[in-house]
Scaffold this motif. Sequence first.
Motif, PDB file in Angstrom:
ATOM      1  N   GLU A  67     -21.658   0.856   4.015  1.00 48.88           N
ATOM      2  CA  GLU A  67     -21.909   0.852   2.327  1.00 48.88           C
ATOM      3  C   GLU A  67     -19.552   1.037   2.392  1.00 48.88           C
ATOM      4  O   GLU A  67     -19.560  -0.725   2.529  1.00 48.88           O
ATOM      5  N   ARG A  68     -19.657   1.531   1.196  1.00 47.05           N
ATOM      6  CA  ARG A  68     -18.665   1.349   0.552  1.00 47.05           C
ATOM      7  C   ARG A  68     -16.801   2.047   1.365  1.00 47.05           C
ATOM      8  O   ARG A  68     -16.301   2.409   0.954  1.00 47.05           O
ATOM      9  N   ALA A  69     -17.809   2.797   2.790  1.00 49.49           N
ATOM     10  CA  ALA A  69     -16.966   3.613   3.672  1.00 49.49           C
ATOM     11  C   ALA A  69     -15.617   2.910   4.035  1.00 49.49           C
ATOM     12  O   ALA A  69     -14.508   3.228   4.268  1.00 49.49           O
ATOM     13  N   GLY A  70     -15.615   1.987   4.372  1.00 49.48           N
ATOM     14  CA  GLY A  70     -14.216   1.171   4.475  1.00 49.48           C
ATOM     15  C   GLY A  70     -13.582   0.556   3.470  1.00 49.48           C
ATOM     16  O   GLY A  70     -12.290   0.878   3.704  1.00 49.48           O
ATOM     17  N   LYS A  71     -13.688   0.367   2.292  1.00 50.41           N
ATOM     18  CA  LYS A  71     -13.423   0.744   0.847  1.00 50.41           C
ATOM     19  C   LYS A  71     -12.948   2.045   0.566  1.00 50.41           C
ATOM     20  O   LYS A  71     -11.409   1.804   0.251  1.00 50.41           O
ATOM     21  N   GLN A  72     -12.833   2.949   0.991  1.00 45.91           N
ATOM     22  CA  GLN A  72     -12.442   4.021   1.007  1.00 45.91           C
ATOM     23  C   GLN A  72     -11.199   4.080   1.591  1.00 45.91           C
ATOM     24  O   GLN A  72     -10.337   5.383   0.996  1.00 45.91           O
ATOM     25  N   ALA A  73     -11.796   4.409   2.908  1.00 44.63           N
ATOM     26  CA  ALA A  73     -11.153   4.399   3.729  1.00 44.63           C
ATOM     27  C   ALA A  73      -9.590   3.895   3.475  1.00 44.63           C
ATOM     28  O   ALA A  73      -8.514   4.635   3.815  1.00 44.63           O
ATOM     29  N   SER A  74      -9.782   2.486   3.485  1.00 42.28           N
ATOM     30  CA  SER A  74      -8.141   1.860   2.918  1.00 42.28           C
ATOM     31  C   SER A  74      -7.888   2.286   2.007  1.00 42.28           C
ATOM     32  O   SER A  74      -6.466   2.328   2.031  1.00 42.28           O
ATOM     33  N   ALA A  75      -8.554   2.617   0.608  1.00 42.13           N
ATOM     34  CA  ALA A  75      -7.630   2.863   0.002  1.00 42.13           C
ATOM     35  C   ALA A  75      -6.912   4.548  -0.261  1.00 42.13           C
ATOM     36  O   ALA A  75      -6.043   5.146  -0.564  1.00 42.13           O
ATOM     37  N   ILE A  76      -7.563   5.057   0.007  1.00 45.25           N
ATOM     38  CA  ILE A  76      -7.309   6.758   0.994  1.00 45.25           C
ATOM     39  C   ILE A  76      -6.003   6.691   1.437  1.00 45.25           C
ATOM     40  O   ILE A  76      -5.202   7.428   1.492  1.00 45.25           O
ATOM     41  N   ALA A  77      -5.983   5.691   3.011  1.00 40.34           N
ATOM     42  CA  ALA A  77      -4.605   5.552   3.985  1.00 40.34           C
ATOM     43  C   ALA A  77      -3.438   4.606   2.811  1.00 40.34           C
ATOM     44  O   ALA A  77      -2.901   5.671   2.783  1.00 40.34           O
ATOM     45  N   VAL A  78      -3.566   3.917   1.594  1.00 42.53           N
ATOM     46  CA  VAL A  78      -2.867   3.385   0.918  1.00 42.53           C
ATOM     47  C   VAL A  78      -2.338   4.762   0.541  1.00 42.53           C
ATOM     48  O   VAL A  78      -0.702   4.956   0.274  1.00 42.53           O
ATOM     49  N   ARG A  79      -3.480   5.713  -0.359  1.00 37.67           N
ATOM     50  CA  ARG A  79      -2.310   6.741  -1.209  1.00 37.67           C
ATOM     51  C   ARG A  79      -1.975   7.556  -0.669  1.00 37.67           C
ATOM     52  O   ARG A  79      -0.765   7.932  -1.206  1.00 37.67           O
ATOM     53  N   GLU A  80      -2.413   7.628   0.368  1.00 42.48           N
ATOM     54  CA  GLU A  80      -1.659   9.353   1.375  1.00 42.48           C
ATOM     55  C   GLU A  80      -0.687   8.733   1.815  1.00 42.48           C
ATOM     56  O   GLU A  80       0.157   9.723   1.649  1.00 42.48           O
ATOM     57  N   LEU A  81      -0.079   8.053   2.360  1.00 44.52           N
ATOM     58  CA  LEU A  81       0.516   7.086   3.262  1.00 44.52           C
ATOM     59  C   LEU A  81       1.996   7.409   1.979  1.00 44.52           C
ATOM     60  O   LEU A  81       2.855   8.015   2.250  1.00 44.52           O
ATOM     61  N   PHE A  82       1.560   6.788   1.131  1.00 48.38           N
ATOM     62  CA  PHE A  82       2.604   6.120   0.027  1.00 48.38           C
ATOM     63  C   PHE A  82       3.289   8.132  -0.463  1.00 48.38           C
ATOM     64  O   PHE A  82       4.624   8.140  -1.083  1.00 48.38           O
ATOM     65  N   ASP A  83       1.865   8.922  -0.905  1.00 49.09           N
ATOM     66  CA  ASP A  83       2.157  10.422  -1.753  1.00 49.09           C
ATOM     67  C   ASP A  83       3.570  10.742  -0.364  1.00 49.09           C
ATOM     68  O   ASP A  83       4.130  11.487  -0.910  1.00 49.09           O
ATOM     69  N   HIS A  84       2.650  10.862   1.073  1.00 43.80           N
ATOM     70  CA  HIS A  84       3.570  11.781   1.008  1.00 43.80           C
ATOM     71  C   HIS A  84       5.119  11.037   1.893  1.00 43.80           C
ATOM     72  O   HIS A  84       6.062  12.216   1.904  1.00 43.80           O
ATOM     73  N   PHE A  85       5.258   9.670   2.265  1.00 45.89           N
ATOM     74  CA  PHE A  85       6.570   9.414   1.806  1.00 45.89           C
ATOM     75  C   PHE A  85       6.881   9.466   1.310  1.00 45.89           C
ATOM     76  O   PHE A  85       7.861   9.743   0.889  1.00 45.89           O
ATOM     77  N   GLU A  86       6.506   9.046  -0.285  1.00 47.97           N
ATOM     78  CA  GLU A  86       7.868   9.219  -1.497  1.00 47.97           C
ATOM     79  C   GLU A  86       8.018  11.144  -1.934  1.00 47.97           C
ATOM     80  O   GLU A  86       9.506  11.554  -1.693  1.00 47.97           O
ATOM     81  N   ALA A  87       7.169  11.994  -1.610  1.00 45.47           N
ATOM     82  CA  ALA A  87       7.404  13.126  -1.762  1.00 45.47           C
ATOM     83  C   ALA A  87       8.673  13.799  -0.511  1.00 45.47           C
ATOM     84  O   ALA A  87       9.441  14.535  -0.674  1.00 45.47           O
ATOM     85  N   ARG A  88       8.462  12.565   0.735  1.00 42.54           N
ATOM     86  CA  ARG A  88       9.772  13.630   1.622  1.00 42.54           C
ATOM     87  C   ARG A  88      10.840  12.677   1.858  1.00 42.54           C
ATOM     88  O   ARG A  88      11.654  12.880   2.676  1.00 42.54           O
ATOM     89  N   TYR A  89      11.211  11.099   1.474  1.00 45.31           N
ATOM     90  CA  TYR A  89      11.746  10.034   1.760  1.00 45.31           C
ATOM     91  C   TYR A  89      13.163  10.983   0.507  1.00 45.31           C
ATOM     92  O   TYR A  89      13.203  10.978  -0.897  1.00 45.31           O
ATOM     93  N   ARG A  90      14.309  10.491   1.159  1.00 41.85           N
ATOM     94  CA  ARG A  90      15.749  10.739   0.785  1.00 41.85           C
ATOM     95  C   ARG A  90      16.372   9.475   1.413  1.00 41.85           C
ATOM     96  O   ARG A  90      16.231   9.138   2.058  1.00 41.85           O
TER      97      ARG A  90
END
Length: 241
Positions: free
Chosen positions: A40-63
């Motif tokens: 169903e829509r699980a693949g779209k949900q998975a890729s959207a979560i992956a990009v969001r979480e990856l950028f959020d985690h990276f941005e919060a810790r990058y210096r």
Amino acid sequence: MRCGIITHIGLVREENQDEVRAQDFGSNILAVVCDGMGGERAGKQASAIAVRELFDHFEARYRTGMSPEEIRALLISSVSAANSVIYTTARMDFKSYGMGTTCVAAFVQPEWISIVNVGDSRAYLLEHGVMRQITSDHTVVNTLYQQGKITKEQMHTHPQRNMLTQAVGVERVVRPDYYRIPHEDDFALLLCSDGLSSYCSDAEIADTIRQFPFEEVPDALIVLSLQKGGRDNISLAIVTK
């Protein structure tokens, strides 16, 4: 540095389950391509979560001024953070069970490129007109090829050619590959889902990048993939100086 991103649903799919994003971090660029999978829509949900979480985690810790080892650890932990959220989400909703996504991410600095990947989305580097694949696909056929059990030609027709051996969100723990490579001033880094790499040869992709002005390359690569069949979602990010 400049970056172009694009995604296209392709010619036959009812939904685009790819996700692509790029963001500046000072004089550096973080670019990510994910290709989701699941019912169903699980693949779209998975890729959207992956990009969001990856950028959020990276941005919060990058210096600024992070060492190569710190960049490596941050990229890997960012993928792991995305993996944890997808894995947990899939187990909270039976409709999403088994969902996952490929992921290839690159942090491009003025002289170095750091890359992580899980699955069969790829990173290519074009320098001095010569293109080479940086990442190695996490697929059954690539494993068989590396073991000498099938030829490169047989990889394209093998019945398990689309089967992944690793994806983000499928298992509790993910183990991304990591690469750190130098680049020349004359370079182009391409990240893409298999909607491009499965339908177009490396030579065709390289010729297209060389032939068109940088601003036109993303659209030109989409057109190339559609002309070659375009039966999958197509996504890419391309970075140059």
